[in-house]
Design a protein around this motif. Sequence first.
Motif, short mmCIF file in Angstrom:
data_model
loop_
_atom_site.label_atom_id
_atom_site.label_comp_id
_atom_site.label_asym_id
_atom_site.label_seq_id
_atom_site.Cartn_x
_atom_site.Cartn_y
_atom_site.Cartn_z
N HIS A 592 0.84 -1.19 0.00
CA HIS A 592 0.00 0.00 0.00
C HIS A 592 0.88 1.25 0.00
O HIS A 592 1.75 1.40 0.86
N LEU A 593 0.62 2.14 -0.95
CA LEU A 593 1.40 3.36 -1.08
C LEU A 593 0.44 4.54 -1.18
O LEU A 593 -0.51 4.52 -1.97
N SER A 594 0.67 5.56 -0.33
CA SER A 594 -0.16 6.77 -0.33
C SER A 594 0.76 7.98 -0.30
O SER A 594 1.60 8.10 0.59
N ILE A 595 0.61 8.88 -1.29
CA ILE A 595 1.47 10.06 -1.40
C ILE A 595 0.61 11.27 -1.73
O ILE A 595 -0.23 11.21 -2.64
N GLY A 596 0.81 12.38 -0.99
CA GLY A 596 0.03 13.57 -1.30
C GLY A 596 0.49 14.80 -0.57
O GLY A 596 1.38 14.76 0.30
N ASP A 597 -0.11 15.95 -0.92
CA ASP A 597 0.19 17.24 -0.31
C ASP A 597 1.67 17.57 -0.39
O ASP A 597 2.28 18.05 0.58
N CYS A 598 2.27 17.27 -1.53
CA CYS A 598 3.69 17.56 -1.76
C CYS A 598 3.77 18.36 -3.06
O CYS A 598 3.82 17.78 -4.16
N GLU A 599 3.78 19.69 -2.94
CA GLU A 599 3.56 20.54 -4.12
C GLU A 599 4.68 20.48 -5.15
O GLU A 599 4.46 20.78 -6.33
N LYS A 600 5.90 20.08 -4.75
CA LYS A 600 7.01 20.04 -5.70
C LYS A 600 7.35 18.64 -6.18
O LYS A 600 8.29 18.45 -6.96
N ASP A 606 13.69 10.55 -10.51
CA ASP A 606 14.43 10.35 -9.27
C ASP A 606 15.21 11.61 -8.91
O ASP A 606 15.05 12.67 -9.54
N GLU A 607 16.10 11.50 -7.91
CA GLU A 607 16.85 12.64 -7.42
C GLU A 607 17.71 13.29 -8.52
O GLU A 607 17.96 14.50 -8.48
N SER A 608 18.15 12.49 -9.48
CA SER A 608 19.05 13.00 -10.53
C SER A 608 18.30 13.45 -11.77
O SER A 608 18.93 13.83 -12.77
N GLY A 609 16.98 13.41 -11.74
CA GLY A 609 16.21 13.83 -12.90
C GLY A 609 15.95 12.72 -13.89
O GLY A 609 15.38 12.97 -14.96
N ASN A 610 16.39 11.49 -13.60
CA ASN A 610 16.14 10.36 -14.51
C ASN A 610 14.75 9.79 -14.26
O ASN A 610 14.23 9.84 -13.15
N PHE A 611 14.16 9.21 -15.31
CA PHE A 611 12.84 8.62 -15.17
C PHE A 611 12.92 7.36 -14.30
O PHE A 611 13.82 6.53 -14.46
N LEU A 612 11.97 7.24 -13.39
CA LEU A 612 11.96 6.12 -12.46
C LEU A 612 11.49 4.84 -13.13
O LEU A 612 10.65 4.87 -14.03
N ASP A 613 12.03 3.74 -12.65
CA ASP A 613 11.61 2.43 -13.14
C ASP A 613 11.58 1.48 -11.94
O ASP A 613 12.61 0.99 -11.49
N PHE A 614 10.38 1.26 -11.40
CA PHE A 614 10.23 0.45 -10.20
C PHE A 614 9.69 -0.93 -10.55
O PHE A 614 8.56 -1.28 -10.21
N HIS A 615 10.49 -1.74 -11.22
CA HIS A 615 10.05 -3.09 -11.57
C HIS A 615 9.88 -3.98 -10.34
O HIS A 615 9.12 -4.94 -10.36
N GLY A 616 10.58 -3.60 -9.24
CA GLY A 616 10.54 -4.45 -8.06
C GLY A 616 9.29 -4.29 -7.21
O GLY A 616 9.10 -5.02 -6.25
N LEU A 617 8.42 -3.32 -7.55
CA LEU A 617 7.25 -3.05 -6.71
C LEU A 617 6.02 -3.83 -7.17
O LEU A 617 4.89 -3.33 -7.10
N GLN A 618 6.22 -5.05 -7.63
CA GLN A 618 5.10 -5.84 -8.14
C GLN A 618 4.16 -6.33 -7.05
O GLN A 618 3.09 -6.87 -7.34
N SER A 619 4.54 -6.15 -5.79
CA SER A 619 3.64 -6.56 -4.71
C SER A 619 2.61 -5.48 -4.36
O SER A 619 1.69 -5.73 -3.59
N LEU A 620 2.76 -4.28 -4.93
CA LEU A 620 1.83 -3.18 -4.65
C LEU A 620 0.41 -3.55 -5.07
O LEU A 620 0.16 -3.93 -6.21
N GLN A 621 -0.53 -3.39 -4.12
CA GLN A 621 -1.93 -3.69 -4.39
C GLN A 621 -2.80 -2.44 -4.42
O GLN A 621 -3.85 -2.44 -5.08
N SER A 622 -2.40 -1.39 -3.70
CA SER A 622 -3.19 -0.16 -3.72
C SER A 622 -2.27 1.05 -3.73
O SER A 622 -1.24 1.07 -3.05
N VAL A 623 -2.67 2.06 -4.49
CA VAL A 623 -1.93 3.32 -4.57
C VAL A 623 -2.93 4.46 -4.47
O VAL A 623 -3.95 4.46 -5.16
#
Length: 732
Positions: A592-600, A606-623
């Motif tokens: 379960h992942l919940s993200i909000g109220d972060c205006e920037k 990612d931190e370096s400006g590269n596009f994220l690739d989260f292949h390892g998060l296949q267990s995520l059921q709710s966002v």
Amino acid sequence: MKMACGKREEIQDPEMLAIAEEIARKCSGVPLVVRTVGSLLFFKKTKFEWLHFKDYELPDVSQREDHIKYALRLSYDHLPSHLKQCFAFCSLFPKSYEMRKQTLVNLWMAEGFIQPPNRIQHLEDIAHGYFMDLLWSNFFQDFKKDPYTNEETCKMHDLMHDLACLVAGNECWVAWDDTKSIHERTRHISVGDLPISRLKVRSLRTFLSAMPRQRSEGDLCQLMQSFKRLHILDLHDTYVKKVPTSICKLKYLTYLDLSRNRALKRLPNSITRLQNLQTLNLYGCHYLEELPRGIKKLVSLRNLDIGACWELSYVPRGLGQLSSLHRLTRFILPREKALTKNYCGLGELNGLNNIRGSLCIENLGSAVNVVEESRAANLIGKHSLESLELHWSYLRADDVMIGDRDEALLDGLQPHTNLQKLKITNYTCEIFPRWMMDNLMFSLPNLVELCLEHCRRCKHLPPLGQLRHLKTLKINHLTELECIKSDHSFTLTASFPSLLTLSIEYCEKLEVLPRTPNLEDLVLIESNLALINHMLGLNKLKRLGIWSMEFLECLPENCLKSLTSLESLHISGCPWLTSLSLGMQHLLSLRHLSIGDCEKLDLSKDESGNFLDFHGLQSLQSVAIFNLPRLASIPQWLLQLGNLEHLKISECINLKAISEQIEALQSLRQLEIFDCPSLTSLPEGMRKLTSLTRLRIFRCPKLEERCKRDAGEDWYKIAHILNLTHELDDFD
């Protein structure tokens, strides 16, 4: 087999094992029957008893309802008489009703169902045993205990409820709005929307309100005039504004529930003439201003619940004379003693040593002779008290003299060693008294939960790591706190060995987390950023919440690497957070992942400006994504979550499109889109989401227009979804 054996060893005798298997076969795999018969066999110890039960008592049970009811009736017939009447009484509650254990216990005592075998045992302990016997025998189910309020509840299976109604016969009756079938000899009644004038029963002993309904003073006068032999009067949630003075005529009354009547301001003084009254429930009477001055006359009172009575500013003098009192939720000292002469001092708690459950003592700052008064309260003598809250007033001068007084006061309020929960609020001294600082293993050996709030001058906490059973620690608004000591040098065991939940809120000077090897829940709210860097080695952590960390820019990758058991991550209110960490890819257990109220925050990079690739998060059921102004489209990594079942997007004012690649989310069952005004259409890929059964769209004007049933331009893309809701549907 497990139900029949209980905690005993498994059956070794092959003959008894064969009998048990035959009994199980006759239950035909019906879960309710299996559980009920199994618990019944627990009380039969010999081979002969089991064989007799199999051959002569238990029939072959099929899936037919009448067969199941017969088996349940058989279990009821084996109950002792005192449990039979307690079970039958439960027929007064509606089907699927969530019954509070405390309410049941109080009602059984009020009806005289609890018979002590000797004078030593308390009625409350015996009633608890009755409840547990019925629960163990599966007459009750779905038992749960609220972790915050300690409230215990249960339900009855519908077929068990039918059985309760059957065995209760005419004794108990549920009457909603029809009185034709009420037997004139009915003694216990549960009513809904039913005028008092239509009740024609003779010797009514119980009147329960089963649903909210307005009862006028005239209704109550008629009730009290017609049924003078009432033992139980339940008027909760009936909008009572005034209790008639004629209530004193109910001289047999043992139970009075006026809870959640928010307009009720006072009780008549005549209520103090009810010398048999055991339970007075006033919970949630928000505007109740005072209790009757002669409350000491209620000599039989065992339960007084004044929780959530926010206008109640003191408890009257004489409360300490109620020697039968076993439950008192609040003890309120007056803030301004000049306004009343009828208030209780702390000394009135002295002899109330049978109090159990939870007690909250409020406005401790108004105590004058702090040493004398606190010791007179005799909290150390209250051996049955499980939870204690000590509240000082919020608005007090912040000076050294007051701090010294608070320390002396708290020193005299040492509780019994049986205490399990302790909460201290608005304590103003820099240090805690000796009984907390010297040896917690001796003074609070059974403490399970500790909460410290608004102790604004406190710099050091007691050696909490000594508390071997402590499971929950909450620290809130300790703005001067610098450290949490794990233990003292002489302790031989590991610090915080049982701690599962840690919450740290508004503690800006605290820079180091204590060593908590078994921690499962961690919440950080508006606290020092250094705490995040100390989230190392928390390999058993399951839930992490980070809120209102103003200067947080990124989550350290090395910290996330160690969170191998993390299942839930919530990040909210971090205005300087710009990206998610690459360390997220190590959260292989995240569901379960919940993200909000972060205006920037940019969810795509990612931190370096590269596009994220989260292949390892296949267990995520709710966002859940909310209030992210920079979100213009759903990030690519999210559209690759093959096991995602629930996606919620809200308050993303710049979200303009949902990618066609959403069709890859083949496990998606629920999609919610709220307050996204820039979103104007749905992609064609929606048609391929065959698992999607629920779609909710609120306050997205353009999108709602296109999704109108049978008429919208996007309707054909979502017509296959079974449960569709948008703002217009909800309004209709």
